[in-house]
Design a protein around this motif. Structure first.
Motif, PDB file in Angstrom:
ATOM      1  N   GLY A  24       0.799  -1.222   0.000  1.00 12.55           N
ATOM      2  CA  GLY A  24       0.000   0.000   0.000  1.00 12.55           C
ATOM      3  C   GLY A  24       0.831   1.271   0.000  1.00 12.55           C
ATOM      4  N   LEU A  25       1.746   1.413   0.970  1.00 13.28           N
ATOM      5  CA  LEU A  25       2.559   2.627   1.057  1.00 13.28           C
ATOM      6  C   LEU A  25       3.564   2.716  -0.094  1.00 13.28           C
ATOM      7  CD1 LEU A  25       3.207   2.884   4.903  1.00 13.28           C
ATOM      8  CD2 LEU A  25       1.657   4.259   3.508  1.00 13.28           C
ATOM      9  N   TYR A  26       4.012   1.567  -0.554  1.00 15.89           N
ATOM     10  CA  TYR A  26       4.923   1.539  -1.707  1.00 15.89           C
ATOM     11  C   TYR A  26       4.222   2.128  -2.930  1.00 15.89           C
ATOM     12  CZ  TYR A  26       7.332  -0.534  -5.735  1.00 15.89           C
ATOM     13  OH  TYR A  26       7.955  -0.727  -6.940  1.00 15.89           O
ATOM     14  N   ILE A  27       2.958   1.743  -3.151  1.00 14.63           N
ATOM     15  CA  ILE A  27       2.196   2.275  -4.281  1.00 14.63           C
ATOM     16  C   ILE A  27       1.923   3.764  -4.085  1.00 14.63           C
ATOM     17  CG2 ILE A  27      -0.030   2.151  -5.467  1.00 14.63           C
ATOM     18  CD1 ILE A  27      -0.024  -0.874  -4.837  1.00 14.63           C
ATOM     19  N   CYS A  28       1.568   4.151  -2.847  1.00 16.98           N
ATOM     20  CA  CYS A  28       1.331   5.571  -2.554  1.00 16.98           C
ATOM     21  C   CYS A  28       2.556   6.411  -2.889  1.00 16.98           C
ATOM     22  CB  CYS A  28       0.976   5.749  -1.081  1.00 16.98           C
ATOM     23  SG  CYS A  28      -0.649   5.111  -0.619  1.00 16.98           S
ATOM     24  N   ALA A  29       3.731   5.934  -2.458  1.00 20.58           N
ATOM     25  CA  ALA A  29       4.964   6.683  -2.687  1.00 20.58           C
ATOM     26  C   ALA A  29       5.216   6.873  -4.177  1.00 20.58           C
ATOM     27  CB  ALA A  29       6.140   5.967  -2.030  1.00 20.58           C
ATOM     28  N   ASP A  30       4.949   5.835  -4.966  1.00 20.72           N
ATOM     29  CA  ASP A  30       5.201   5.939  -6.402  1.00 20.72           C
ATOM     30  C   ASP A  30       4.199   6.869  -7.075  1.00 20.72           C
ATOM     31  OD1 ASP A  30       7.305   3.994  -7.905  1.00 20.72           O
ATOM     32  OD2 ASP A  30       5.831   4.796  -9.308  1.00 20.72           O
ATOM     33  N   ILE A  31       2.939   6.835  -6.639  1.00 21.84           N
ATOM     34  CA  ILE A  31       1.928   7.738  -7.200  1.00 21.84           C
ATOM     35  C   ILE A  31       2.317   9.194  -6.944  1.00 21.84           C
ATOM     36  CG2 ILE A  31      -0.448   8.542  -6.927  1.00 21.84           C
ATOM     37  CD1 ILE A  31      -1.273   5.626  -6.494  1.00 21.84           C
ATOM     38  N   ILE A  32       2.708   9.496  -5.703  1.00 17.82           N
ATOM     39  CA  ILE A  32       3.089  10.867  -5.373  1.00 17.82           C
ATOM     40  C   ILE A  32       4.347  11.274  -6.127  1.00 17.82           C
ATOM     41  CG2 ILE A  32       3.806  12.405  -3.506  1.00 17.82           C
ATOM     42  CD1 ILE A  32       0.832  11.559  -3.528  1.00 17.82           C
ATOM     43  N   LYS A  33       5.290  10.367  -6.250  1.00 13.70           N
ATOM     44  CA  LYS A  33       6.510  10.666  -7.009  1.00 13.70           C
ATOM     45  C   LYS A  33       6.169  10.998  -8.459  1.00 13.70           C
ATOM     46  CE  LYS A  33      10.824   8.512  -8.551  1.00 13.70           C
ATOM     47  NZ  LYS A  33      11.643   7.257  -8.533  1.00 13.70           N
ATOM     48  N   ASN A  34       5.250  10.235  -9.068  1.00 16.50           N
ATOM     49  CA  ASN A  34       4.857  10.488 -10.452  1.00 16.50           C
ATOM     50  C   ASN A  34       4.154  11.830 -10.617  1.00 16.50           C
ATOM     51  OD1 ASN A  34       5.932   8.066 -11.301  1.00 16.50           O
ATOM     52  ND2 ASN A  34       3.993   6.955 -11.239  1.00 16.50           N
ATOM     53  N   HIS A  35       3.571  12.332  -9.523  1.00 15.80           N
ATOM     54  CA  HIS A  35       2.925  13.645  -9.554  1.00 15.80           C
ATOM     55  C   HIS A  35       3.918  14.782  -9.305  1.00 15.80           C
ATOM     56  CE1 HIS A  35      -0.965  11.548  -9.463  1.00 15.80           C
ATOM     57  NE2 HIS A  35      -1.522  12.727  -9.753  1.00 15.80           N
TER      58      HIS A  35
ATOM     59  N   THR B 231       6.325  14.835  -2.846  1.00 15.79           N
ATOM     60  CA  THR B 231       7.096  14.030  -1.896  1.00 15.79           C
ATOM     61  C   THR B 231       6.143  13.453  -0.855  1.00 15.79           C
ATOM     62  OG1 THR B 231       7.549  16.006  -0.549  1.00 15.79           O
ATOM     63  CG2 THR B 231       9.208  15.387  -2.178  1.00 15.79           C
ATOM     64  N   ILE B 232       6.579  12.373  -0.196  1.00 14.39           N
ATOM     65  CA  ILE B 232       5.761  11.708   0.809  1.00 14.39           C
ATOM     66  C   ILE B 232       6.655  11.352   1.996  1.00 14.39           C
ATOM     67  CG2 ILE B 232       6.115   9.367  -0.121  1.00 14.39           C
ATOM     68  CD1 ILE B 232       3.139   8.818   0.562  1.00 14.39           C
TER      69      ILE B 232
END
Length: 488
Positions: free
Chosen positions: A455-466, A469-470
């Motif tokens: 879950g957090l791994y996917i969140c981090a990548d989504i925010i990075k693509n935007h 930072t997270i």
């Protein structure tokens, strides 16, 4: 130019004759073949000067200790007979003993006899060949050292007893030791605990260097674990090969090794993930299967209330299964770079209302939304909503008794921060850096929670693509605040 020698060897007139002679000539005395005279022609051949006078032949030409010239000079000295090297009509070397009145050899006269001498003798050719060989050996050694010092693999050389005698810079870096320290060790030094991959002690006879020494054949890609006196376990992939002398006797071994700790940990993570995924997928499938079985085979015996509960339970299991599958698919798309963004402007209050709808059933805790709710951002609303839901779910899971506060704060004209705060037990500092890694799952008071650790791994990548930072801020006993930023 003349090299002076005792008058007992001859008169000045004789020396002048030898000096003026066109044939290269030298005179030696004693069994050690000490040079007493060499005319200009001979010095020119040797590329030497008069400073070599009085020195032994082997000192003047150290590379010719076992050469036939030395052998022939000594043969002439001991036998008292002339020795000629070379065929008639070709370049010939003669070694003529000079005998005194008592019949004892007093010196050896060396001459180069030639039909047409061009300035290059066999001696000169031999000297040049030896010098060329020495230069080649030095160049080869330098090239080998340069290769060893720039290799991406560690290289270690041991003698037949297993004592380390060489370690290149990469070996020193991997082991965290200087070469002088490494040379004090053997490959199975008890100060460093060698382990099998499963973590059990590795007996000395199972070490790849021991195996290679025993069978005297190369060993390739043999993986072991090593526990230094200080520090974490490292995993090494070792290749080993024996070294023999000219008689075929084993004199040691050479080992090359790579630090494959990252590869090994990734393999372990994948194995753990497969185990976790199998368990997590099995749980909702089993519950769903049980509910459907009851509805299909026992529906006549069930009350309406129980039927409704079984349907609700089935929906919950199906939703849980959907979440797990979506996480797996999202992870795959992230790895392949296929998780596309559909950026559009939206107001944060709309995003928060959608999130609120997902948690209307959470009646045991208070979830509040505040801050700059009317700010407009440009992002993929569905993906940012997925991040929000995931962070709120984590707060519900790991802080079960806590209220949850979601806030939007405009940091400046170009950035917005959204945070999810709970009042739970908090997160230890040493674990915070791992939270956004793939397959990582936190525990709470010794209890392991369900989930794939994605879950957090996917969140981090989504925010990075935007382009944001997270992170997380937390103190033990003071709760945790997960936050992320989005460019406006």
């Amino acid at each position: 130019m003349m090299i002076q020698f005792p008058s007992a060897l001859g008169t000045d007139a004789l020396l002048n004759i030898l000096q003026q002679s066109g044939d290269p000539t030298a005179i030696y005395t004693g069994e050690d073949l000490c040079l007493q005279f060499a005319n200009d022609a001979m010095l020119k051949i040797w590329d030497k000067d008069e400073s070599i006078g009085g020195k032994k032949f082997e000192e003047i030409f150290p590379g010719l200790k076992q050469d036939s010239i030395v052998t022939q000079l000594r043969e002439s000295w001991h036998s008292g007979k002339e020795v000629v090297d070379g065929k008639p009509g070709t370049l010939q070397y003669s070694y003529q003993p000079i005998v005194d009145k008592t019949g004892k050899v007093s010196c050896i006269l060396q001459r180069v006899n030639k039909p047409s001498f061009d300035g290059i003798t066999q001696l000169e050719q031999t000297i040049q060949a030896n010098e060329s060989l020495e230069n080649s050996l030095r160049e080869s050694e330098q090239r080998l050292r340069s290769i060893l010092e720039t290799m991406a693999e560690g290289v270690g050389v041991t003698d037949a007893s297993g004592q380390m005698v060489y370690a290149n810079p990469m070996a020193q870096r991997i082991l965290g030791l200087k070469e002088s320290e490494i040379k004090k060790r053997t490959y199975d030094d008890p100060q460093w605990q060698n382990l099998r991959i499963d973590g059990t002690p590795l007996p000395s006879e199972e070490h790849p260097m021991s195996i290679m020494m025993k069978i005297q054949k190369p060993i390739t890609d043999h993986e072991i674990a090593v526990k230094p006196p200080q520090g974490d376990i490292i995993y090494l992939s070792i290749n080993a090969a024996p070294m023999f002398d000219e008689k075929g006797v084993l004199i040691g071994g050479i080992g090359t090794f790579m630090d494959v700790t990252e590869r090994r940990l990734l393999t372990q993570s994948k194995d753990d993930f497969i185990s976790i995924a199998s368990h997590e997928l099995k749980t909702p499938v089993t519950a769903l299967k049980g509910s459907l079985y009851m509805l299909q085979n026992k529906r006549k015996d069930l009350s309406e209330e129980i039927k409704v509960k079984l349907v609700d339970k089935s929906v919950q299991s199906l939703n849980r299964l959907t979440v797990l599958i979506d996480e797996l698919l999202d992870t795959r798309r992230l790895e392949k770079g296929h998780l596309k963004l559909d950026k559009k402007p939206f107001v944060l209050s709309d995003l928060f209302e959608q999130c609120r709808a997902n948690f209307n059933h959470q009646l045991t805790r208070k979830i509040t939304f505040g801050g700059d709710l009317h700010e407009r951002v440009t992002a993929d609303m569905q993906q940012i909503g997925q991040v929000m839901v995931n962070l709120i779910n984590n707060a519900i899971k790991y802080a079960p008794e806590s209220d949850i506060a979601i806030k939007a704060n405009k940091l400046h004209e170009k950035e917005m921060m959204i945070s999810v705060k709970d009042d739970g037990p908090g997160i230890p500092e040493q674990k915070r850096a791992q939270l956004f890694e793939r397959y990582y799952r936190e525990d709470y008071q010794g209890q392991k929670f369900s989930g794939l650790g994605l879950g957090l791994y996917i969140c981090a990548d989504i925010i990075k693509n935007h382009g944001g930072t997270i992170g997380v801020d937390s103190e033990l006993g003071q709760g945790a605040t997960f936050w992320f930023t989005l460019p406006l």
